[in-house]
Enzyme design. Structure first.
Site, PDB file in Angstrom:
ATOM      1  N   GLU A  56       0.835  -1.222   0.000  1.00 23.58           N
ATOM      2  CA  GLU A  56       0.000   0.000   0.000  1.00 23.58           C
ATOM      3  C   GLU A  56       0.864   1.263   0.000  1.00 23.58           C
ATOM      4  O   GLU A  56       0.581   2.221  -0.707  1.00 23.58           O
ATOM      5  CB  GLU A  56      -0.949  -0.001   1.203  1.00 23.58           C
ATOM      6  CG  GLU A  56      -1.829   1.232   1.288  1.00 23.58           C
ATOM      7  CD  GLU A  56      -3.320   0.964   1.220  1.00 23.58           C
ATOM      8  OE1 GLU A  56      -3.741  -0.185   1.332  1.00 23.58           O
ATOM      9  OE2 GLU A  56      -4.073   1.946   1.048  1.00 23.58           O
ATOM     10  N   ASP A  93      -4.378  -0.427   9.538  1.00 25.47           N
ATOM     11  CA  ASP A  93      -5.358  -1.173   8.743  1.00 25.47           C
ATOM     12  C   ASP A  93      -4.883  -2.592   8.448  1.00 25.47           C
ATOM     13  O   ASP A  93      -5.613  -3.558   8.616  1.00 25.47           O
ATOM     14  CB  ASP A  93      -5.616  -0.459   7.408  1.00 25.47           C
ATOM     15  CG  ASP A  93      -6.173   0.929   7.606  1.00 25.47           C
ATOM     16  OD1 ASP A  93      -6.471   1.290   8.763  1.00 25.47           O
ATOM     17  OD2 ASP A  93      -6.302   1.659   6.612  1.00 25.47           O
TER      18      ASP A  93
HETATM   19  P1  ADP Z   1     -10.931   1.692   1.793  1.00 24.58           P
HETATM   20  O1  ADP Z   1      -9.671   0.918   2.055  1.00 24.58           O
HETATM   21  O2  ADP Z   1     -11.275   2.617   2.892  1.00 24.58           O
HETATM   22  O3  ADP Z   1     -12.087   0.821   1.420  1.00 24.58           O
HETATM   23  P2  ADP Z   1      -9.353   2.689  -0.360  1.00 24.58           P
HETATM   24  O4  ADP Z   1      -9.527   3.828  -1.306  1.00 24.58           O
HETATM   25  O5  ADP Z   1      -8.121   2.649   0.444  1.00 24.58           O
HETATM   26  O6  ADP Z   1     -10.653   2.631   0.545  1.00 24.58           O
HETATM   27  O7  ADP Z   1      -9.400   1.328  -1.174  1.00 24.58           O
HETATM   28  C1  ADP Z   1     -10.476   1.054  -2.072  1.00 24.58           C
HETATM   29  C2  ADP Z   1      -9.904   0.499  -3.350  1.00 24.58           C
HETATM   30  O8  ADP Z   1      -9.342  -0.818  -3.115  1.00 24.58           O
HETATM   31  C3  ADP Z   1     -10.966   0.251  -4.415  1.00 24.58           C
HETATM   32  O9  ADP Z   1     -11.210   1.427  -5.152  1.00 24.58           O
HETATM   33  C4  ADP Z   1     -10.326  -0.827  -5.263  1.00 24.58           C
HETATM   34  O10 ADP Z   1      -9.352  -0.279  -6.137  1.00 24.58           O
HETATM   35  C5  ADP Z   1      -9.580  -1.654  -4.240  1.00 24.58           C
HETATM   36  N1  ADP Z   1     -10.412  -2.779  -3.771  1.00 24.58           N
HETATM   37  C6  ADP Z   1     -10.841  -3.001  -2.526  1.00 24.58           C
HETATM   38  N2  ADP Z   1     -11.591  -4.130  -2.464  1.00 24.58           N
HETATM   39  C7  ADP Z   1     -11.633  -4.633  -3.700  1.00 24.58           C
HETATM   40  C8  ADP Z   1     -12.248  -5.799  -4.301  1.00 24.58           C
HETATM   41  N3  ADP Z   1     -12.974  -6.660  -3.607  1.00 24.58           N
HETATM   42  N4  ADP Z   1     -12.061  -6.000  -5.628  1.00 24.58           N
HETATM   43  C9  ADP Z   1     -11.333  -5.145  -6.345  1.00 24.58           C
HETATM   44  N5  ADP Z   1     -10.730  -4.037  -5.839  1.00 24.58           N
HETATM   45  C10 ADP Z   1     -10.878  -3.780  -4.553  1.00 24.58           C
HETATM   46 MG    MG Z   2      -7.729   1.784   2.332  1.00 23.05          MG
END
Ligand code: ADP
Ligand code: MG
Length: 397
Positions: A175, A187
């Site tokens: 990350e 996280d």
């Molecule tokens: P958070 O971690 O708070 O949910 P973030 O912006 O850090 O928000 O991460 C979200 C991003 O992680 C999504 O936009 C996508 O790119 C990726 N992501 C998370 N879960 C999935 C999933 N199940 N399938 C595909 N991409 C995912």
């Molecule tokens: Mg996140």
């Protein structure tokens, strides 16, 4: 480019994600791993200030299945997700960030495959399928869940299954270094190391962790307030905290972090505004986390004083709340059976947590959602969770 994927409505499970893999890649996966999202009970804006935090894993999880494939020429990652329209096919060697969702998988996979190449040869490609019910971008850490589940699945596939701490570190490096989000360790540690029925106490300065029993239910309410100012304000707060620490160090050179400063030191330092407010929040919030841990270790629940005290400090001293979040907290604590409520996550929108017993929260949530909607014209999303299990390898075939 691979064919588009049908967006999922089903609840994810080892079976559903394996089926997605088989439909997409025409064979069975070799490993199944899963990792939860998280919510922080107390200790807000503390991780990057070297203090302590207290998250739980939530009941929503991300499932990752994977298999290796011999490839003749280029080695690639092929990845498909039930929640993303677009499947990915990207080179593994010299992997580069593409700005797409599969960066989170690639950032974990590339170093693992590079290290395994000496043993297993360097002609291995990787196929991955993902299925999750963690809403992305809601502050519940879907990104960490995806990284941690990927780390466990891929390392197990390569015959070197990681322990939870190594998976958390591999996920955090993906990350921060690959995707490029400058986040603290909370996280990934929460997703990897959490235990069912326990909160995870993390010292973000030393990365030491321990568990404390937590049996309440947590209602998570996404306020649906867009967080357009979040990133710029968040960076502003980080700079302010760094300035406050450097001023405090002029007087106390051995201060290891802002969280280590006692509230009395902050008050005595006579910092300029608004640095005095920021530093006081960090210092007092750190003491609240310690009190919370003491209570949980003694088998006591978290108190209203701690939870609402944290919220009030975020509103008045850290100035990262919003009227919608303040309203949700005030309204929630009026219901019987609710111990307390506070904003969780960076703030300026996003989520509130309400802590209490399961039956009381169940009856409060309908009214809360309805009244919030009629007051602000926003449709909130609500999820109820207990402290849930951390990441695990589910099955190796
Ligand atoms: P958070 O971690 O708070 O949910 P973030 O912006 O850090 O928000 O991460 C979200 C991003 O992680 C999504 O936009 C996508 O790119 C990726 N992501 C998370 N879960 C999935 C999933 N199940 N399938 C595909 N991409 C995912
Ligand atoms: Mg996140």
């Amino acid at each position: 480019m691979m064919s588009p994927v049908t967006v999922a409505r089903q609840t994810p499970s080892a079976e559903s994600v394996s089926k997605l893999f088989r439909t997409h890649f025409g064979r069975l996966p070799r490993v199944v791993a899963s990792a939860p999202g998280r919510v922080n009970l107390i200790g807000e804006h503390i991780d990057y200030n070297g203090g302590e935090v207290l998250p739980i894993a939530i009941s929503r999880r991300t499932w990752v299945v994977a298999a290796l494939r011999e490839s003749e020429k280029q080695t690639v990652l092929r990845a498909v997700s039930a929640t993303e329209q677009e499947a990915c096919e990207v080179p593994l060697k010299g992997a580069a960030k593409s700005g797409r969702w599969c960066d989170y998988v690639l950032g974990v996979a590339e170093p693992l495959l590079r290290r395994a190449a000496a043993e297993l040869g360097d002609q291995l490609s990787l196929d991955v399928a993902v299925w999750s019910d963690i809403p992305p971008g809601a502050g519940l850490s879907s990104s960490a869940a995806l990284e941690v589940a990927s780390a466990l699945a891929i390392s197990s596939l390569l015959g070197h299954e990681m322990d939870a701490r190594d998976a958390a570190m591999a996920a955090w490096r993906a990350e921060t270094e690959f995707v490029g989000v400058a986040c603290g360790i909370m996280d990934q540690f929460a997703s990897a190391l959490a235990r069912e029925g326990y909160a995870l106490h993390i010292d973000c300065e030393t990365a030491e962790t321990d568990h404390a029993a937590f049996s309440d239910t947590v209602l998570i309410i996404d306020s649906a307030v867009r967080r357009s100012l979040r990133d710029s304000r968040f960076n502003e707060r980080k700079v302010e905290c760094a300035e406050a620490l450097s001023l405090l160090r002029q007087r106390w050179p051995s201060l290891v972090s802002l969280a280590a400063a006692e509230p009395d030191q902050v008050l005595a330092a006579d910092l300029p505004q608004p640095l005095d407010r920021r530093a006081l929040h960090v210092s007092r919030e750190t003491r609240r986390v310690r009190e919370a841990i003491t209570l949980l270790r003694a088998g006591q629940p978290l108190t209203r004083e701690l939870l609402v005290g944290s919220h009030d400090s975020l509103r008045d001293l850290y100035e990262c709340s919003r009227p919608e979040l303040d309203w949700l907290v005030q309204r929630a604590i009026g219901f019987p059976g609710v111990r307390g409520a506070r904003l969780t996550g960076a703030g300026w929108g996003g989520c509130v947590i309400v802590v209490g017993d399961s039956a009381s929260l169940q009856s409060a949530q309908v009214e809360l959602a309805r009244d919030y909607q009629s007051r602000f014209g926003l449709t909130p999303q609500l999820w109820s969770t207990a402290a849930s299990p951390g990441a695990r390898v589910e099955r190796t075939g």
